[in-house]
Design a protein around this motif. Structure first.
Motif, PDB file in Angstrom:
ATOM      1  N   ALA A  12      23.434  41.033  41.621  1.00 15.49           N
ATOM      2  CA  ALA A  12      24.225  40.347  40.590  1.00 15.49           C
ATOM      3  C   ALA A  12      25.157  41.315  39.872  1.00 15.49           C
ATOM      4  O   ALA A  12      26.335  41.009  39.625  1.00 15.49           O
ATOM      5  N   LEU A  13      24.651  42.495  39.538  1.00 13.95           N
ATOM      6  CA  LEU A  13      25.496  43.503  38.882  1.00 13.95           C
ATOM      7  C   LEU A  13      26.648  43.920  39.780  1.00 13.95           C
ATOM      8  O   LEU A  13      27.793  44.068  39.326  1.00 13.95           O
ATOM      9  N   ALA A  14      26.366  44.115  41.047  1.00 17.36           N
ATOM     10  CA  ALA A  14      27.413  44.537  41.983  1.00 17.36           C
ATOM     11  C   ALA A  14      28.445  43.443  42.194  1.00 17.36           C
ATOM     12  O   ALA A  14      29.649  43.724  42.323  1.00 17.36           O
ATOM     13  N   VAL A  15      28.006  42.195  42.223  1.00 18.09           N
ATOM     14  CA  VAL A  15      28.933  41.071  42.415  1.00 18.09           C
ATOM     15  C   VAL A  15      29.897  40.966  41.235  1.00 18.09           C
ATOM     16  O   VAL A  15      31.108  40.752  41.409  1.00 18.09           O
ATOM     17  N   VAL A  16      29.373  41.107  40.028  1.00 13.66           N
ATOM     18  CA  VAL A  16      30.219  41.024  38.837  1.00 13.66           C
ATOM     19  C   VAL A  16      31.295  42.108  38.852  1.00 13.66           C
ATOM     20  O   VAL A  16      32.421  41.885  38.381  1.00 13.66           O
ATOM     21  N   LEU A  17      30.965  43.270  39.409  1.00 17.02           N
ATOM     22  CA  LEU A  17      31.903  44.397  39.434  1.00 17.02           C
ATOM     23  C   LEU A  17      32.608  44.551  40.772  1.00 17.02           C
ATOM     24  O   LEU A  17      33.287  45.552  41.008  1.00 17.02           O
ATOM     25  N   ALA A  18      32.452  43.574  41.656  1.00 18.04           N
ATOM     26  CA  ALA A  18      32.983  43.688  43.019  1.00 18.04           C
ATOM     27  C   ALA A  18      34.510  43.676  43.038  1.00 18.04           C
ATOM     28  O   ALA A  18      35.144  42.922  42.290  1.00 18.04           O
ATOM     29  N   ALA A 143      24.853  30.948  44.088  1.00 21.16           N
ATOM     30  CA  ALA A 143      26.072  30.196  43.742  1.00 21.16           C
ATOM     31  C   ALA A 143      27.293  31.104  43.803  1.00 21.16           C
ATOM     32  O   ALA A 143      28.359  30.708  44.290  1.00 21.16           O
ATOM     33  N   SER A 144      27.155  32.348  43.333  1.00 19.45           N
ATOM     34  CA  SER A 144      28.270  33.297  43.373  1.00 19.45           C
ATOM     35  C   SER A 144      28.642  33.651  44.803  1.00 19.45           C
ATOM     36  O   SER A 144      29.824  33.709  45.163  1.00 19.45           O
ATOM     37  N   VAL A 145      27.626  33.894  45.617  1.00 14.48           N
ATOM     38  CA  VAL A 145      27.883  34.317  46.997  1.00 14.48           C
ATOM     39  C   VAL A 145      28.489  33.185  47.819  1.00 14.48           C
ATOM     40  O   VAL A 145      29.402  33.394  48.621  1.00 14.48           O
ATOM     41  N   VAL A 146      27.989  31.970  47.633  1.00 16.42           N
ATOM     42  CA  VAL A 146      28.491  30.830  48.403  1.00 16.42           C
ATOM     43  C   VAL A 146      29.907  30.460  47.981  1.00 16.42           C
ATOM     44  O   VAL A 146      30.787  30.226  48.810  1.00 16.42           O
ATOM     45  N   ARG A 147      30.150  30.430  46.679  1.00 15.71           N
ATOM     46  CA  ARG A 147      31.457  30.007  46.167  1.00 15.71           C
ATOM     47  C   ARG A 147      32.427  31.169  45.965  1.00 15.71           C
ATOM     48  O   ARG A 147      33.575  30.950  45.572  1.00 15.71           O
ATOM     49  N   LEU A 148      31.943  32.384  46.169  1.00  7.77           N
ATOM     50  CA  LEU A 148      32.755  33.592  45.976  1.00  7.77           C
ATOM     51  C   LEU A 148      33.300  33.675  44.548  1.00  7.77           C
ATOM     52  O   LEU A 148      34.440  34.077  44.323  1.00  7.77           O
ATOM     53  N   GLN A 149      32.465  33.303  43.598  1.00 11.23           N
ATOM     54  CA  GLN A 149      32.846  33.334  42.183  1.00 11.23           C
ATOM     55  C   GLN A 149      31.819  34.178  41.412  1.00 11.23           C
ATOM     56  O   GLN A 149      30.702  33.712  41.143  1.00 11.23           O
ATOM     57  N   PRO A 150      32.170  35.400  41.042  1.00 11.77           N
ATOM     58  CA  PRO A 150      31.239  36.298  40.354  1.00 11.77           C
ATOM     59  C   PRO A 150      30.715  35.768  39.025  1.00 11.77           C
ATOM     60  O   PRO A 150      29.696  36.253  38.529  1.00 11.77           O
ATOM     61  N   VAL A 151      31.390  34.771  38.438  1.00 12.88           N
ATOM     62  CA  VAL A 151      31.004  34.296  37.114  1.00 12.88           C
ATOM     63  C   VAL A 151      29.563  33.781  37.087  1.00 12.88           C
ATOM     64  O   VAL A 151      28.850  33.932  36.092  1.00 12.88           O
ATOM     65  N   PHE A 152      29.110  33.177  38.182  1.00 16.32           N
ATOM     66  CA  PHE A 152      27.740  32.656  38.205  1.00 16.32           C
ATOM     67  C   PHE A 152      26.717  33.797  38.126  1.00 16.32           C
ATOM     68  O   PHE A 152      25.700  33.688  37.436  1.00 16.32           O
TER      69      PHE A 152
END
Length: 219
Positions: A12-18, A143-152
Motif C-alpha cells: 500500500a505504501l509503495a502504491v501510494v508513492l508509485a 481496489a487500487s491494483v485492479v483500478r490502477l488508482q492509488p487513492v484506495f
C-alpha cells in the motif's frame, strides 16, 4: 505483525508513492521489501535451537537496514523496467521502514534501533495477528491494483494509522483500569504489562507486580 499484514502495508505504501504507470509493479515490490526482514526465520544453529528465537525480529528489522532492503529491490525494479533508481528507492523506502515499525507495535517487539542499542522496542498496542486491519488493507489494496488508482491504498493506510491510534487509546484505558483495580485492593504497582489479546482491541491482558507477587486480569 504477521507476514501478510507486513506485505499488505508495504504494498500500500509503495502504491501510494508509485511513479505513473507502475502501480502494480510497485505493489509487488512493496510487498517484497516489507516481507524481506522476516527471512530472519531462516537463521539458526543446529547446536543452539534458541538462536532462531533470539534472531527473529532482531537486526533485520532495524531502521538502519531499511534503506539497504529498499535499494536491493529498487535495483531489481530498475533493471527490469529501465526506470530511474531513485524513484524506485524513494517509493520503496517507507515500505521497508514499515516492517520494523509494525513489529514494534506488538508485545513481542523488535530491535528497532540496532546496533546503537540492543533493547527490544515493544509498544504492545496491537496483537501480532489482527484480522480487522489486515482485511481492510487487503480489500482497499486490491481496489487500487485492479483500478490502477492509488487513492484506495491511501484510504487503507489512513485506516491502519487510525486503528493504531485507537489501539494506543485502548491500551491507556486498560492501563487505567488495571491501576484502579490495584488501588481498590490496596496494592502498589511495582511493575506492569498491558497488552491486547489476539485479534482484537476490546479485551486486554494486564499483569502487575505487588510485593513479589504477579496479579493478572482481563480488561
Amino acid at each position: 505483525m504477521d507476514p501478510l499484514t507486513h506485505a499488505l502495508t508495504g504494498a500500500a505504501l509503495a502504491v501510494v508513492l508509485a511513479p505513473a504507470g507502475r502501480v502494480r509493479q510497485m505493489a509487488v515490490a512493496g510487498a517484497v521489501v516489507a516481507a524481506l526482514p522476516d527471512l530472519d526465520v531462516l537463521l539458526g544453529s543446529a547446536t543452539d535451537p534458541l538462536l532462531k528465537v533470539e534472531l527473529h525480529r532482531h537486526f533485520s528489522h532495524a531502521l538502519l537496514l531499511a534503506p539497504m532492503f529498499a535499494a536491493v529491490v529498487a535495483a531489481i525494479g530498475t533493471w527490469l523496467y529501465r526506470d530511474g533508481f531513485i524513484r524506485w528507492w524513494l517509493g520503496l523506502l517507507p515500505a521497508a521502514i514499515s516492517a520494523g515499525l509494525l513489529d514494534a507495535c506488538t508485545s513481542y517487539g523488535t530491535h528497532l534501533f540496532w546496533p546503537f542499542t540492543d533493547e527490544r522496542v515493544a509498544y504492545a498496542i496491537v496483537a501480532v495477528v489482527d484480522p480487522v486491519i489486515t482485511v481492510v488493507l487487503l480489500v482497499l489494496l486490491l481496489a487500487s491494483v485492479v483500478r490502477l488508482q492509488p487513492v484506495f491504498a491511501g484510504f487503507g493506510l489512513v485506516f491502519a494509522a487510525s486503528y493504531l491510534m485507537l489501539a494506543t487509546m485502548q491500551q491507556s484505558r486498560a492501563d487505567w483500569a488495571m491501576r484502579s483495580l490495584a488501588e481498590s485492593r490496596g496494592h502498589s504497582v511495582e511493575r506492569s504489562v498491558v497488552k491486547p489479546t489476539l485479534g482484537n482491541l476490546l479485551v486486554w491482558r494486564t499483569l502487575y507486580v505487588h510485593v513479589g507477587r504477579v496479579y493478572a486480569a482481563a480488561v
